[in-house]
Design a protein around this motif. Structure first.
Motif, PDB file in Angstrom:
ATOM      1  N   ASN A 113       0.962  -1.051   0.124  1.00  0.00           N
ATOM      2  CA  ASN A 113      -0.184   0.219   0.087  1.00  0.00           C
ATOM      3  C   ASN A 113       0.969   1.205   0.251  1.00  0.00           C
ATOM      4  O   ASN A 113       0.391   2.266   0.368  1.00  0.00           O
ATOM      5  N   GLN A 114       2.093   1.203  -0.410  1.00  0.00           N
ATOM      6  CA  GLN A 114       2.823   2.194  -0.471  1.00  0.00           C
ATOM      7  C   GLN A 114       3.461   2.316  -1.995  1.00  0.00           C
ATOM      8  O   GLN A 114       3.651   1.397  -2.644  1.00  0.00           O
ATOM      9  N   LEU A 115       3.834   3.707  -2.422  1.00  0.00           N
ATOM     10  CA  LEU A 115       4.265   4.038  -3.810  1.00  0.00           C
ATOM     11  C   LEU A 115       5.810   3.899  -3.772  1.00  0.00           C
ATOM     12  O   LEU A 115       6.281   4.688  -2.692  1.00  0.00           O
ATOM     13  N   VAL A 116       6.387   2.894  -4.257  1.00  0.00           N
ATOM     14  CA  VAL A 116       8.114   2.716  -3.918  1.00  0.00           C
ATOM     15  C   VAL A 116       8.755   3.022  -5.330  1.00  0.00           C
ATOM     16  O   VAL A 116       8.088   2.226  -6.626  1.00  0.00           O
ATOM     17  N   CYS A 117       9.764   3.636  -5.260  1.00  0.00           N
ATOM     18  CA  CYS A 117      10.637   3.919  -6.548  1.00  0.00           C
ATOM     19  C   CYS A 117      11.298   2.447  -6.966  1.00  0.00           C
ATOM     20  O   CYS A 117      11.779   1.842  -6.440  1.00  0.00           O
ATOM     21  N   LYS A 118      11.225   2.354  -8.159  1.00  0.00           N
ATOM     22  CA  LYS A 118      11.733   1.190  -8.843  1.00  0.00           C
ATOM     23  C   LYS A 118      13.439   1.387  -9.099  1.00  0.00           C
ATOM     24  O   LYS A 118      14.000   0.381  -9.469  1.00  0.00           O
TER      25      LYS A 118
END
Length: 56
Positions: free
Chosen positions: A18-23
């Motif tokens: 449920n978090q936006l994570v950088c790839k």
């Protein structure tokens, strides 16, 4: 969106627990929490991180 109006969000981010994570490494700039500005211009801009420094 890239310069050709292609949606490239999956190249840069993933949803994890449920978090936006950088790839990948990137620089985020012009980030704002101002709702009016966000609706008109976007939450933030990103560019791929570079090892070179730009001096202005």
């Amino acid at each position: 969106m890239d310069d050709e109006k292609n949606n490239v969000i999956d190249d840069y981010f993933i949803a994890k627990e449920n978090q936006l994570v950088c790839k990948q490494k990137m620089n985020i700039f012009m980030a704002t929490l101002n709702k009016d500005l966000t609706m008109a211009d976007g939450l933030f801009y990103i560019v791929k991180a570079s090892s070179s420094l730009l001096m202005v």
